[in-house]
Scaffold this active site. Sequence first.
Site, mmCIF file in Angstrom:
data_model
loop_
_atom_site.group_PDB
_atom_site.id
_atom_site.type_symbol
_atom_site.label_atom_id
_atom_site.label_comp_id
_atom_site.label_asym_id
_atom_site.label_seq_id
_atom_site.Cartn_x
_atom_site.Cartn_y
_atom_site.Cartn_z
ATOM 1 N N ILE A 278 97.825 -16.936 28.191
ATOM 2 C CA ILE A 278 97.247 -17.956 27.313
ATOM 3 C C ILE A 278 97.929 -19.315 27.530
ATOM 4 O O ILE A 278 97.534 -20.313 26.951
ATOM 5 C CB ILE A 278 97.344 -17.554 25.822
ATOM 6 C CG1 ILE A 278 98.787 -17.161 25.458
ATOM 7 C CG2 ILE A 278 96.363 -16.440 25.508
ATOM 8 C CD1 ILE A 278 99.004 -16.971 23.967
ATOM 9 N N TYR B 227 110.636 -15.360 16.329
ATOM 10 C CA TYR B 227 109.262 -14.918 16.049
ATOM 11 C C TYR B 227 108.802 -15.418 14.666
ATOM 12 O O TYR B 227 107.695 -15.939 14.522
ATOM 13 C CB TYR B 227 109.247 -13.385 16.115
ATOM 14 C CG TYR B 227 107.962 -12.712 15.720
ATOM 15 C CD1 TYR B 227 106.885 -12.647 16.595
ATOM 16 C CD2 TYR B 227 107.847 -12.084 14.478
ATOM 17 C CE1 TYR B 227 105.715 -11.986 16.241
ATOM 18 C CE2 TYR B 227 106.687 -11.416 14.117
ATOM 19 C CZ TYR B 227 105.621 -11.374 14.998
ATOM 20 O OH TYR B 227 104.478 -10.723 14.641
ATOM 21 N N GLY C 281 96.933 -5.190 23.489
ATOM 22 C CA GLY C 281 98.031 -4.854 22.572
ATOM 23 C C GLY C 281 97.529 -3.957 21.443
ATOM 24 O O GLY C 281 96.368 -3.537 21.421
ATOM 25 N N ASP D 10 94.414 -10.828 28.420
ATOM 26 C CA ASP D 10 95.721 -10.189 28.243
ATOM 27 C C ASP D 10 96.519 -10.358 29.531
ATOM 28 O O ASP D 10 95.941 -10.460 30.612
ATOM 29 C CB ASP D 10 95.546 -8.683 27.952
ATOM 30 C CG ASP D 10 96.772 -8.092 27.267
ATOM 31 O OD1 ASP D 10 96.671 -7.765 26.057
ATOM 32 O OD2 ASP D 10 97.830 -7.963 27.918
HETATM 33 N N1 SER Z 1 105.852 -5.920 13.232
HETATM 34 C C1 SER Z 1 106.356 -7.163 13.720
HETATM 35 C C2 SER Z 1 107.669 -7.004 14.366
HETATM 36 O O1 SER Z 1 108.351 -6.077 14.052
HETATM 37 C C3 SER Z 1 106.511 -8.122 12.590
HETATM 38 O O2 SER Z 1 105.311 -8.770 12.366
HETATM 39 O O3 SER Z 1 108.028 -7.820 15.157
#
Ligand code: SER
Length: 340
Positions: free
Chosen positions: A55, A154, A13, A35
């Site tokens: 993972i 997230y 990534g 990965d």
């Molecule tokens: N850059 C990330 C996102 O946009 C936030 O940590 O999901």
Amino acid sequence: MRKSIILITGVNGEIGHGLVRSLYNEGITNLIGIDLNAADDFVTERTMDCLVGSILDRNLLERLNAQYEIQAIFHMAALLSTRAEFSPVIAHEVNVDGTLNLLDLAMEQAQSHGKPVQFFFPSSIAVYGVPSLAVKKKVGAIREDDYRYPQTMYGCNKLYCESLGDYYGKYYKRLSTSDSEGLVDFRAIRFPGIISAHTLPAGGTSDYAPEMLHAAAKGEHNDCFVREDATIPFMTMQDAILAIEKLMETPKSELTQTVYNIKAFNPSAGEFLSKVKEYFPGADVDFVINDNRQSIIDSWPTDVDDEQARKDWGWEPIHDLDRAFSEYLIPEIRSRYEHK
Ligand code: SER
């Protein structure tokens, strides 16, 4: 004897690439990556080995555990904020269960070789949730303890994993007779949006800025999915890597927190485009607002307070917005696309 290694998850990534580039340049040759996708040549040439797998695959992690002595884990694998909204349950599995697996691996390793295992966790400004644009404008730079009301899967995952890391570092199995305190040396940074000259993010919500820049450098059209006045903090990949390395090399006794805000600059999308146009006057960008992604950006702060990182481990970014473009983004991005 097991070989002593440093493990990087999500090695293929964006931050994985940045870390590999920097650690390898510093002469570190014992990197093992993992990965979901096969590592590209850049990563393969700079690591000892890269495993393709998840993972969430405990057998794979068990193999790593048996084969190597792990000194440190840089746990970069995650589903970013936009992608996570399309598959929240999978995101939770990867972002939370995956992190739990890695923390457990760190604990098992530390208990078996008797030395603390350093654990780096990239958290995010997505842990914050400001209730309205009016509040966002009013509050300015947010401190670590403020507005931790994430509005995305997230953000929820990152906030909870910060606590899990704290638990593994300080309180793990506190009722048992054996003392595990400090065996997992967990440290986290809440990153703003990150802009790399070398790679593009996949599935994030701060992606509009790097996408605008890379499209302009390639001479391609770009639809920016947020309003011109949308504002969140950003930094360059070079500064993000610098921060990780700086935090990880600071003696633990000097750290007063496990989780730190950091920042560098915070232009609106319109200001960012003006900067892009200084270097690529023909940049062809339309603002085509995606209301849902915009609402995520509206819930993230305009600015964060990084006073504690500055005090505890001397955090200071190299790049403000001007220097980000003149010293890092433009020279590297030009040579990247000119050589294609
Ligand atoms: N850059 C990330 C996102 O946009 C936030 O940590 O999901």
